[in-house]
Design an enzyme around this catalytic site. Structure first.
Site, PDB file in Angstrom:
ATOM      1  N   GLY A   1       0.828  -1.194   0.000  1.00 21.69           N
ATOM      2  CA  GLY A   1       0.000   0.000   0.000  1.00 21.69           C
ATOM      3  C   GLY A   1       0.866   1.248   0.000  1.00 21.69           C
ATOM      4  O   GLY A   1       0.380   2.354   0.202  1.00 21.69           O
TER       5      GLY A   1
ATOM      6  N   GLU B   1       5.023  -6.776   1.109  1.00 24.06           N
ATOM      7  CA  GLU B   1       4.921  -7.267  -0.264  1.00 24.06           C
ATOM      8  C   GLU B   1       4.611  -6.136  -1.234  1.00 24.06           C
ATOM      9  O   GLU B   1       3.532  -6.070  -1.799  1.00 24.06           O
ATOM     10  CB  GLU B   1       3.881  -8.382  -0.345  1.00 24.06           C
ATOM     11  CG  GLU B   1       2.627  -8.060   0.418  1.00 24.06           C
ATOM     12  CD  GLU B   1       1.741  -9.267   0.629  1.00 24.06           C
ATOM     13  OE1 GLU B   1       2.266 -10.356   0.913  1.00 24.06           O
ATOM     14  OE2 GLU B   1       0.517  -9.102   0.507  1.00 24.06           O
ATOM     15  N   PRO B   2       5.586  -5.265  -1.432  1.00 26.53           N
ATOM     16  CA  PRO B   2       5.363  -4.123  -2.325  1.00 26.53           C
ATOM     17  C   PRO B   2       5.449  -4.502  -3.801  1.00 26.53           C
ATOM     18  O   PRO B   2       6.281  -5.306  -4.201  1.00 26.53           O
ATOM     19  CB  PRO B   2       6.517  -3.187  -1.965  1.00 26.53           C
ATOM     20  CG  PRO B   2       7.601  -4.099  -1.504  1.00 26.53           C
ATOM     21  CD  PRO B   2       6.933  -5.278  -0.849  1.00 26.53           C
ATOM     22  N   GLY B   3       4.552  -3.919  -4.585  1.00 28.67           N
ATOM     23  CA  GLY B   3       4.653  -4.047  -6.030  1.00 28.67           C
ATOM     24  C   GLY B   3       5.017  -2.685  -6.587  1.00 28.67           C
ATOM     25  O   GLY B   3       6.145  -2.407  -7.001  1.00 28.67           O
TER      26      GLY B   3
ATOM     27  N   ARG C   1      -4.359   2.027 -17.122  1.00 27.15           N
ATOM     28  CA  ARG C   1      -4.589   2.670 -15.823  1.00 27.15           C
ATOM     29  C   ARG C   1      -5.318   4.025 -15.907  1.00 27.15           C
ATOM     30  O   ARG C   1      -6.203   4.283 -15.092  1.00 27.15           O
ATOM     31  CB  ARG C   1      -3.274   2.822 -15.043  1.00 27.15           C
ATOM     32  CG  ARG C   1      -2.602   1.469 -14.750  1.00 27.15           C
ATOM     33  CD  ARG C   1      -1.384   1.604 -13.869  1.00 27.15           C
ATOM     34  NE  ARG C   1      -1.734   1.811 -12.491  1.00 27.15           N
ATOM     35  CZ  ARG C   1      -1.756   2.970 -11.878  1.00 27.15           C
ATOM     36  NH1 ARG C   1      -1.394   4.059 -12.498  1.00 27.15           N
ATOM     37  NH2 ARG C   1      -2.125   3.050 -10.623  1.00 27.15           N
TER      38      ARG C   1
ATOM     39  N   TYR D   1      -8.543   3.540 -13.805  1.00 24.06           N
ATOM     40  CA  TYR D   1      -8.466   4.133 -12.464  1.00 24.06           C
ATOM     41  C   TYR D   1      -8.429   5.651 -12.467  1.00 24.06           C
ATOM     42  O   TYR D   1      -8.334   6.252 -11.404  1.00 24.06           O
ATOM     43  CB  TYR D   1      -7.189   3.659 -11.747  1.00 24.06           C
ATOM     44  CG  TYR D   1      -7.078   2.175 -11.543  1.00 24.06           C
ATOM     45  CD1 TYR D   1      -8.070   1.464 -10.881  1.00 24.06           C
ATOM     46  CD2 TYR D   1      -5.961   1.477 -11.986  1.00 24.06           C
ATOM     47  CE1 TYR D   1      -7.959   0.110 -10.668  1.00 24.06           C
ATOM     48  CE2 TYR D   1      -5.838   0.112 -11.777  1.00 24.06           C
ATOM     49  CZ  TYR D   1      -6.844  -0.561 -11.124  1.00 24.06           C
ATOM     50  OH  TYR D   1      -6.724  -1.900 -10.931  1.00 24.06           O
TER      51      TYR D   1
ATOM     52  N   CYS E   1     -10.480   1.979 -31.063  1.00 19.64           N
ATOM     53  CA  CYS E   1     -11.752   2.492 -31.543  1.00 19.64           C
ATOM     54  C   CYS E   1     -12.802   2.507 -30.450  1.00 19.64           C
ATOM     55  O   CYS E   1     -13.794   1.773 -30.493  1.00 19.64           O
ATOM     56  CB  CYS E   1     -12.194   1.718 -32.776  1.00 19.64           C
ATOM     57  SG  CYS E   1     -11.150   2.195 -34.162  1.00 19.64           S
ATOM     58  N   GLU E   2     -12.541   3.260 -29.441  1.00 21.33           N
ATOM     59  CA  GLU E   2     -13.490   3.707 -28.432  1.00 21.33           C
ATOM     60  C   GLU E   2     -12.743   4.734 -27.587  1.00 21.33           C
ATOM     61  O   GLU E   2     -11.545   4.924 -27.782  1.00 21.33           O
ATOM     62  CB  GLU E   2     -14.056   2.563 -27.598  1.00 21.33           C
ATOM     63  CG  GLU E   2     -13.135   1.822 -26.696  1.00 21.33           C
ATOM     64  CD  GLU E   2     -13.877   0.644 -26.056  1.00 21.33           C
ATOM     65  OE1 GLU E   2     -14.463   0.859 -24.994  1.00 21.33           O
ATOM     66  OE2 GLU E   2     -13.856  -0.458 -26.619  1.00 21.33           O
TER      67      GLU E   2
ATOM     68  N   TYR F   1       1.676  -2.328 -13.004  1.00 22.28           N
ATOM     69  CA  TYR F   1       0.317  -2.483 -13.530  1.00 22.28           C
ATOM     70  C   TYR F   1       0.137  -1.828 -14.897  1.00 22.28           C
ATOM     71  O   TYR F   1      -0.917  -1.283 -15.206  1.00 22.28           O
ATOM     72  CB  TYR F   1      -0.718  -1.938 -12.516  1.00 22.28           C
ATOM     73  CG  TYR F   1      -0.497  -2.525 -11.146  1.00 22.28           C
ATOM     74  CD1 TYR F   1      -0.785  -3.862 -10.913  1.00 22.28           C
ATOM     75  CD2 TYR F   1       0.052  -1.766 -10.112  1.00 22.28           C
ATOM     76  CE1 TYR F   1      -0.532  -4.429  -9.676  1.00 22.28           C
ATOM     77  CE2 TYR F   1       0.301  -2.331  -8.872  1.00 22.28           C
ATOM     78  CZ  TYR F   1       0.011  -3.664  -8.661  1.00 22.28           C
ATOM     79  OH  TYR F   1       0.267  -4.226  -7.449  1.00 22.28           O
TER      80      TYR F   1
HETATM   81  C1  LIG Z   1      -1.371  -6.341  -5.389  1.00 24.58           C
HETATM   82  C2  LIG Z   1      -0.919  -6.841  -4.093  1.00 24.58           C
HETATM   83  C3  LIG Z   1       0.206  -6.291  -3.477  1.00 24.58           C
HETATM   84  C4  LIG Z   1       1.003  -5.144  -4.059  1.00 24.58           C
HETATM   85  O1  LIG Z   1       0.354  -3.928  -3.956  1.00 24.58           O
HETATM   86  P1  LIG Z   1       1.081  -2.575  -4.410  1.00 24.58           P
HETATM   87  O2  LIG Z   1       0.094  -1.512  -4.204  1.00 24.58           O
HETATM   88  O3  LIG Z   1       1.466  -2.726  -5.841  1.00 24.58           O
HETATM   89  O4  LIG Z   1       2.295  -2.426  -3.577  1.00 24.58           O
HETATM   90  C5  LIG Z   1       0.611  -6.844  -2.281  1.00 24.58           C
HETATM   91  N1  LIG Z   1      -0.072  -7.863  -1.713  1.00 24.58           N
HETATM   92  C6  LIG Z   1      -1.153  -8.417  -2.280  1.00 24.58           C
HETATM   93  C7  LIG Z   1      -1.834  -9.553  -1.622  1.00 24.58           C
HETATM   94  C8  LIG Z   1      -1.626  -7.919  -3.484  1.00 24.58           C
HETATM   95  O5  LIG Z   1      -2.711  -8.460  -4.029  1.00 24.58           O
END
Ligand SMILES: *Cc1c(COP(=O)(O)O)cnc(C)c1O
Length: 399
Positions: free
Chosen positions: A218, A259-261, A298, A302, A328-329, A356
């Site tokens: 988050g 668990e950062p993405g 995105r 979003y 085409c939209e 993403y």
């Molecule tokens: C998507 C997800 C994340 C990563 O979230 P970010 O906002 O990209 O950091 C971490 N844990 C779980 C379970 C997720 O589904």
């Protein structure tokens, strides 16, 4: 990375193109681990779904990251990229029991977010340790699409169902080795996050043999100048102190996991697209690029504001443009943005295109998915070729 490097990469590999800066991924990883350097057992699980190219996974492995996966296919990608099963946590939502068993058989850490699955799994496999995903019902951020801890969320087992969790654990004699939460994508207020953490600590006290507490992700990164981002350093200080105190009172060594993405890969990514047409209407100047929401969804999905720069004319006089795609939209990337004067053929660069973006791309309008390049040690390495007509036909069966 410099804009000139990006221009050269587009010349070499064509457009549209995704480029990822390896140094930026590393520096974000280090920034997070430094913020928690006083935690003896810190574990960072990169969320594969943000950007799942195997070369990126390999890069993350070399810098010490583990993986967070949400599908059996992501588990397999991680194993293929060279991760050991113990380095992977699997946090699915709404998948079949068979898929969870398959992941468990591969030896990865299972994280369960549903009471019926927990009961079924514990009955059938009481010896396989399981992590539990808790929903602490804390709203982090205002967008209900990305805040997953609130009351109507489909994610996690409600904290109010703890008595039922404990009953299942007692009845099945299963072993709970971790507690997890993931409250959503926008931690703007650290106090809110710390409040959710307290709920997790309280939940953890119900279990005697935990190995880890996973605080999910988050972490917010800036998308535009002046955007608020999560103050990782302050969070590090405050949560470390609280975590260490909890560990002492719990009386057992614990790992603190994240668990950062987005935090790791968002700012490392650049999306390059060429302007096919500049179209002046009665009210607007459109810049139409050789891409669309099939490659970068995105903004349409979003309302995300990706910063856009004209890297072919960086010093040009700024004008207002509405940047649109060729789908085409309605396919708008930005409305009335000030961008350095655009000519047909110019290259636009979209920032924060690491997380993403490619991973949500599609073949809509039967377009090819773009190529991906990793920028490492001053060189561009092709890590995914641009699709071809054969890729569109793959798996199709003509009459
Ligand atoms: C998507 C997800 C994340 C990563 O979230 P970010 O906002 O990209 O950091 C971490 N844990 C779980 C379970 C997720 O589904």
């Amino acid at each position: 990375m410099q804009s000139q490097d990006l221009v050269k990469l587009a010349e070499e590999f064509g457009s549209p193109l995704y480029v990822y800066d390896a140094e930026k991924i590393k520096s974000q990883y280090n920034r997070l681990s430094n913020a928690f350097s006083k935690v003896p057992r810190l574990r960072i699980n990169y969320a594969v779904k943000a950007l799942s190219n195997i070369a990126v996974l390999q890069l993350l492995k070399t810098i010490g990251s583990n993986l967070d996966t949400v599908s059996i296919q992501e588990v397999k990608l991680g194993l293929y990229a060279g991760f050991n099963p113990e380095q992977i946590i699997y946090t699915p939502n709404g998948v079949s029991f068979e898929e969870i068993e398959e992941a468990a058989n591969l030896g990865v850490q299972i994280n369960i977010d549903n009471l019926s699955i927990l009961e079924h799994f514990g009955t059938k496999h009481p010896k396989i340790p399981v992590c539990i995903r808790i929903n602490p019902h804390v709203m982090a951020g205002g967008n209900s699409n990305i805040s997953v801890g609130h009351i109507d969320s489909k994610f996690g087992i409600s904290i109010h169902q703890m008595p039922h969790i404990l009953r299942i654990v007692e009845n099945t004699k299963m072993h709970i080795n971790g507690i997890h939460m993931h409250t959503g994508s926008d931690i703007l207020d650290i106090e809110v996050f710390l409040y959710a953490a307290e709920i997790l600590f309280e939940a953890a006290n119900n279990f005697k043999e935990l190995d880890f507490l996973d605080f999910g992700s988050g972490f917010k990164v800036p998308y535009n100048k002046g955007d608020i981002e999560t103050n990782i350093e302050e969070l590090g200080k405050k949560l470390t102190k609280r975590f260490l105190a909890f560990e002492t009172s719990y009386g057992r060594e614990l790992t603190l996991a994240f668990e950062p993405g987005k935090f790791l890969v968002s700012e490392a990514g650049y999306f390059l697209a060429k302007v096919n047409v500049v179209k002046q209407t009665t009210s607007t100047v459109f810049a139409g690029i050789d891409s669309g929401f099939n490659h970068l969804i995105r903004p349409m999905l979003y309302g995300s504001q990706h910063y856009i720069e004209n890297i072919s004319n960086p010093k040009g006089k700024e004008r207002f443009y509405t940047v649109v795609g060729y789908i085409c939209e309605t396919d708008t990337f930005a409305n009335n943005r000030r961008i350095a004067e655009i000519k047909e053929g110019d290259l636009l660069c979209f920032r924060n295109a690491g997380a993403y973006c490619f991973s949500m791309s599609s073949n809509y309008n039967s377009r090819y998915k773009p190529a991906e390049v990793l920028w490492k040690d001053g060189k561009g390495i092709l890590i995914r070729t641009r699709e071809t007509f054969e890729d569109l036909l793959k798996n199709q069966i003509a009459l």
